[in-house]
Write a protein that holds these residues in place. Structure first.
Motif, short mmCIF file in Angstrom:
data_model
loop_
_atom_site.label_atom_id
_atom_site.label_comp_id
_atom_site.label_asym_id
_atom_site.label_seq_id
_atom_site.Cartn_x
_atom_site.Cartn_y
_atom_site.Cartn_z
N ASP A 181 0.80 8.85 7.62
CA ASP A 181 0.77 8.21 6.31
C ASP A 181 1.45 9.08 5.27
O ASP A 181 2.19 8.60 4.40
CB ASP A 181 -0.69 7.97 5.87
CG ASP A 181 -1.32 6.79 6.57
OD1 ASP A 181 -0.71 6.30 7.55
OD2 ASP A 181 -2.41 6.36 6.15
N LEU A 182 1.20 10.38 5.36
CA LEU A 182 1.74 11.32 4.38
C LEU A 182 3.26 11.28 4.35
O LEU A 182 3.88 11.20 3.29
CB LEU A 182 1.25 12.73 4.72
CG LEU A 182 1.37 13.80 3.63
CD1 LEU A 182 0.51 13.44 2.43
CD2 LEU A 182 0.95 15.16 4.20
N LEU A 183 3.86 11.31 5.54
CA LEU A 183 5.32 11.29 5.61
C LEU A 183 5.87 9.93 5.20
O LEU A 183 6.91 9.85 4.54
CB LEU A 183 5.77 11.65 7.03
CG LEU A 183 7.27 11.83 7.25
CD1 LEU A 183 7.87 12.79 6.25
CD2 LEU A 183 7.52 12.33 8.67
N ALA A 184 5.17 8.86 5.57
CA ALA A 184 5.62 7.53 5.17
C ALA A 184 5.65 7.39 3.65
O ALA A 184 6.62 6.87 3.08
CB ALA A 184 4.70 6.46 5.79
N ARG A 185 4.60 7.86 2.98
CA ARG A 185 4.55 7.77 1.52
C ARG A 185 5.62 8.66 0.88
O ARG A 185 6.17 8.32 -0.17
CB ARG A 185 3.15 8.14 1.04
CG ARG A 185 2.10 7.12 1.46
CD ARG A 185 0.67 7.56 1.16
NE ARG A 185 -0.29 6.69 1.80
CZ ARG A 185 -0.73 5.54 1.27
NH1 ARG A 185 -0.31 5.17 0.08
NH2 ARG A 185 -1.59 4.79 1.92
N GLN A 186 5.91 9.80 1.52
CA GLN A 186 6.97 10.68 1.02
C GLN A 186 8.32 9.95 1.07
O GLN A 186 9.11 10.00 0.13
CB GLN A 186 7.04 11.95 1.86
CG GLN A 186 8.17 12.90 1.49
CD GLN A 186 7.89 13.64 0.20
OE1 GLN A 186 6.81 14.17 0.01
NE2 GLN A 186 8.86 13.65 -0.69
N HIS A 187 8.56 9.24 2.17
CA HIS A 187 9.81 8.48 2.30
C HIS A 187 9.90 7.38 1.24
O HIS A 187 10.98 7.15 0.67
CB HIS A 187 9.90 7.86 3.69
CG HIS A 187 10.30 8.82 4.77
ND1 HIS A 187 11.33 9.72 4.63
CD2 HIS A 187 9.80 9.02 6.02
CE1 HIS A 187 11.46 10.43 5.74
NE2 HIS A 187 10.53 10.03 6.59
N VAL A 188 8.79 6.71 1.00
CA VAL A 188 8.79 5.65 -0.02
C VAL A 188 9.16 6.21 -1.38
O VAL A 188 9.98 5.64 -2.12
CB VAL A 188 7.43 4.94 -0.07
CG1 VAL A 188 7.33 4.04 -1.30
CG2 VAL A 188 7.21 4.11 1.19
N ARG A 189 8.56 7.36 -1.73
CA ARG A 189 8.86 7.97 -3.04
C ARG A 189 10.34 8.34 -3.16
O ARG A 189 10.95 8.13 -4.20
CB ARG A 189 7.96 9.19 -3.27
CG ARG A 189 6.53 8.84 -3.64
CD ARG A 189 5.74 10.05 -4.09
NE ARG A 189 5.39 10.92 -2.97
CZ ARG A 189 4.27 10.81 -2.26
NH1 ARG A 189 3.40 9.85 -2.55
NH2 ARG A 189 4.02 11.63 -1.26
N SER A 190 10.90 8.91 -2.07
CA SER A 190 12.32 9.29 -2.10
C SER A 190 13.21 8.06 -2.26
O SER A 190 14.15 8.05 -3.07
CB SER A 190 12.70 10.04 -0.82
OG SER A 190 12.00 11.26 -0.72
N LEU A 191 12.92 7.01 -1.48
CA LEU A 191 13.73 5.80 -1.55
C LEU A 191 13.64 5.13 -2.92
O LEU A 191 14.65 4.67 -3.48
CB LEU A 191 13.30 4.83 -0.46
CG LEU A 191 13.73 5.19 0.97
CD1 LEU A 191 12.98 4.35 1.99
CD2 LEU A 191 15.24 5.00 1.14
N GLU A 192 12.43 5.07 -3.45
CA GLU A 192 12.26 4.43 -4.77
C GLU A 192 12.99 5.23 -5.85
O GLU A 192 13.53 4.64 -6.80
CB GLU A 192 10.77 4.31 -5.09
CG GLU A 192 10.07 3.24 -4.26
CD GLU A 192 8.58 3.15 -4.56
OE1 GLU A 192 7.98 2.10 -4.25
OE2 GLU A 192 8.02 4.13 -5.09
N GLU A 193 13.03 6.55 -5.72
CA GLU A 193 13.75 7.37 -6.69
C GLU A 193 15.25 7.10 -6.60
O GLU A 193 15.93 6.95 -7.61
CB GLU A 193 13.46 8.86 -6.43
CG GLU A 193 14.25 9.82 -7.30
CD GLU A 193 13.93 9.70 -8.78
OE1 GLU A 193 14.80 10.04 -9.60
OE2 GLU A 193 12.81 9.25 -9.12
#
Length: 722
Positions: A353-365
């Motif tokens: 979950d931690l890595l998935a949420r990190q990817h979401v934050r990067s993509l949204e940025e």
């Protein structure tokens, strides 16, 4: 129902009913003849019977075929035995004799000495051991032993210091000139009994094994025929024949594996029904504008390889294999945006979950102020959240979905899936890799890992994939200064950490365990949190992160650290991939010997994400020299590929990519570290064969087909090949 099982690491297929195999047309009391077949239960072998059959079952030996391919784990070479009378000064030798005297004493400086005198044909040699008093319990007068070492003449008597020792029961003295196999053992069966059972089985049944390699091919490869190889692997006539026998079996095992991988690769490439997603200049420019940085040369090269794959009808099946911080996420995002540009959807699967949420934050940025919508799909979401999200995905209102394993077990229906990206490939099984393809779509596949993979491991675990490699970190990164700490330097290190924290930086403290176990010398995250909060780092804000926490708690902890609300994060290896906090530049790793070199390198990659230089100090929890040497190699190298090879050399492939992780059965006799050249040869030969006959239905290699399906059909989804 009968169970088809593979015996001998790719050499023969055997069937058996439950625990033993019985011919259903015979009376249960009828005993099969000696030349029955390769499925004869071990119970009916010479010298076995029901009781020993139970013991052999513990070793996985149920049928004749199992015994024939029960390879020795080692050998004892008695072909080089010398007489004590023929010993030469400082020339390594092996001698056998009877123990005639034992003595022990302490020297003036306190050193304890144990000595055993052995004799044969009236000549003697003494073995001596220093500070090894436990040897006293292993010897008794009258025993027969073999000493192996370099003899020296001392006061007219031969002596070996710390010789390698082998003890023999009186009735099991070896035959001079032989090379004796040593088999895996179990309680209740002596080596001699196991050896006798195997010897008799080989004598009676080895000629029944079918040769699967064509004669011309064997002659070209200089390989022994299967019958000679079986005989020589168990009872080698000399070292040359032993090596030739082993080469035959190692090559065949690796050849079967590489044929399976090549068949899968050919099968995937034959599926010309993937969406064609070409990259033109307009799409290329639009994608590049999304990144707040320029792609490195290595990233551009990898993106180009991926784009060429995605432009074809053949589904892409590529591994993006990169150094820590080399920018794999940006390259994967490039691929996903290429799919979206053609009206397709993309999925990014992460192991946590931690890595998935990190990817979401990067993509949204990167995608802010744009029309591309990114959504997160994890196991912790409510039913209502999932229902609403599933509707958005099915209607294509969401273009990029980032999620965990939950996408496989309870994933949504996609409107038009064009690309699947799997992050940290080795944490997903082979079947999981293609689960979304089985849903009815046939998207392109990109799998990636931040763990540099040794060449031989890549050829086995990922041999069905094309490979793109990101070797060099991006130019934006700062160096990482790495140190090996000890108890004397610990306080000065904490003073340095405090200095950096006061300058405004942040720090990681990593431990291998969440809680302390029975080994009190190994650090745990919870114990470190308490110690640091009331000791070296008590003036700073500290929080705890580990894999046992619920998703919401982990998110809150990570968000607080990313925003600078927390200055020190005490964590387990859960932070080894995907964590991007540029202001965190200091890392302390406790009980560092518990981590592999590649894992340490991954952790180190968390503190070179921004404009400031990074600092890492590893503290071992033991004074043992071996882990110190290993940690020193980590300190001295920042090359992830070099460390991966070193890790592979020290720990073996299982610790890098366990067979359960990548879904492949374990190798039975091949050693990837030792047999790298044979692996390369097998791979080249296999691809040449499959290029000419993708389904292996034609002679001369058709006999290998069933062997491959039995061994690797399930793991590589080959049952429907051809």
């Amino acid at each position: 129902a009968s169970l088809e099982r593979f015996c001998g690491g790719g050499f023969i297929v055997a069937c058996r009913e439950t625990r033993y195999f019985y011919r259903m047309s015979d009376s249960p009391k009828k005993r099969p003849t000696a030349n029955e077949d390769l499925y004869t239960p071990v119970q009916f072998l010479k010298g076995v019977g029901p009781h020993r059959a139970e013991l052999l079952g513990k070793l996985g030996l149920f049928t004749v075929a199992d015994v024939l391919f029960f390879f020795p784990r080692d050998y004892q070479d008695y072909s080089q035995l010398v007489e004590i009378a023929d010993l030469q000064e400082e020339v390594a030798a092996s001698v056998i004799g009877k123990v005639i005297d034992l003595e022990s004493w302490r020297t003036r400086n306190g050193t304890t000495v144990f000595a055993a005198l052995i004799e044969n044909d009236g000549k003697s040699v003494r073995g001596t051991w220093f500070n090894q008093q436990y040897m006293n319990k292993k010897f008794a007068e009258g025993q027969w032993v073999m000493l192996q070492g370099s003899p020296k003449l001392k006061q007219g008597r031969w002596e070996m210091t710390h010789p390698q020792t082998t003890w023999f029961p009186d009735d099991e003295l070896p035959d001079r000139g032989t090379i004796e196999p040593i088999y895996p053992a179990t309680s209740g069966l002596s080596q001699k009994k196991i050896g006798d059972i195997v010897k008799h089985t080989v004598e009676q049944f080895s000629e029944l094994v079918v040769e699967v390699l064509p004669q011309t091919f064997r002659e070209h490869k200089q390989l022994l025929d299967i019958h000679t190889a079986i005989q020589q692997i168990h009872r080698p006539s000399d070292q040359t024949m032993l090596q030739r026998a082993r080469t035959r079996f190692v090559y065949q095992e690796l050849f079967v594996l590489q044929l399976a991988l090549a068949m899968r690769r050919a099968k995937l490439r034959a599926e010309e029904n993937a969406p064609e997603l070409p990259l033109d200049a307009k799409i290329h420019a639009r994608i590049l504008r999304r990144f707040p940085f320029e792609l490195s040369e290595s990233q551009r090269s990898a993106a180009g390889e991926i784009a060429r794959d995605m432009a074809q009808k053949i589904p892409m099946n590529r591994l993006l294999h990169g150094e820590v911080g080399s920018g794999k996420t940006a390259v994967a995002s490039f691929a996903m945006l290429l799919a979206v540009a053609h009206g397709k959807q993309a999925v990014l699967m992460a192991p946590t979950d931690l890595l998935a949420r990190q990817h979401v934050r990067s993509l949204e940025e990167w995608l802010k102020n744009g029309r591309v919508k990114v959504a997160l799909w994890t196991g912790g979401q409510s039913s209502a959240e999932r229902a609403a999200l599933a509707d958005d995905i099915k209607s294509a209102r969401v273009q990029i979905v980032v999620g965990t394993h939950a996408l496989l077990s309870s994933g949504p229906a996609f409107a038009d899936l064009g690309l699947v990206v799997i992050d940290e490939q080795h944490k997903f099984g082979v079947r999981q890799r293609s689960a979304l393809r089985a849903s009815g779509n046939n998207p392109h596949y990109l799998v990636m890992t931040a763990t540099p993979i040794p060449r031989t491991v890549a050829m086995t675990a990922f041999g069905d994939l094309d490979v793109s490699t990101l070797e060099k970190p991006t130019a934006r990164q700062q160096p990482v200064n790495t140190y090996l700490g000890n108890e004397e330097s610990r306080e000065s290190w904490w003073e340095f950490v405090r200095k950096k924290l006061r300058e405004g930086r942040q720090a990681f403290v990593v431990a291998p365990l969440v809680q302390s176990d029975d080994d009190s010398t190994v650090s745990s995250a919870e114990a470190l949190l308490e110690h640091l909060s009331n000791g070296p780092l008590e003036e700073f804000r500290i929080d705890l992160l580990h894999g046992r926490q619920k998703s919401a708690e982990k998110d809150a902890v990570m968000l607080g650290f990313q925003r600078g609300l927390t200055q020190v994060l005490v964590a387990t290896s859960v932070i080894e991939v995907g964590i991007n906090v540029p202001n965190a530049t200091v890392m302390t790793i406790e009980s560092a010997e518990r981590f592999g070199l590649s894992q340490l390198h991954q952790l180190r990659g968390r503190v070179n994400r921004g404009e400031h230089a990074g600092y890492v100090c590893v503290f071992p929890s033991t004074e043992n020299e071996v882990p110190h040497e290993r940690l020193q190699s980590f300190v001295e190298s920042e090359n992830g590929f070099e460390l991966a090879e070193k890790d592979f050399e020290l720990r073996g492939p299982g610790n890098l990519f366990g067979t359960q992780q990548h879904g492949m059965p374990p190798l039975r006799i091949a050693d990837l570290l030792r047999d790298g050249q044979l692996l390369q040869d097998a791979r080249n030969d296999a691809r040449m064969v499959i290029d000419g006959d993708p389904a292996l239905r034609e002679d001369p290699f058709s006999k290998l087909r069933q062997m491959i399906i039995s061994r690797y059909g399930s793991a590589l989804e080959l049952s429907d090949v051809g």
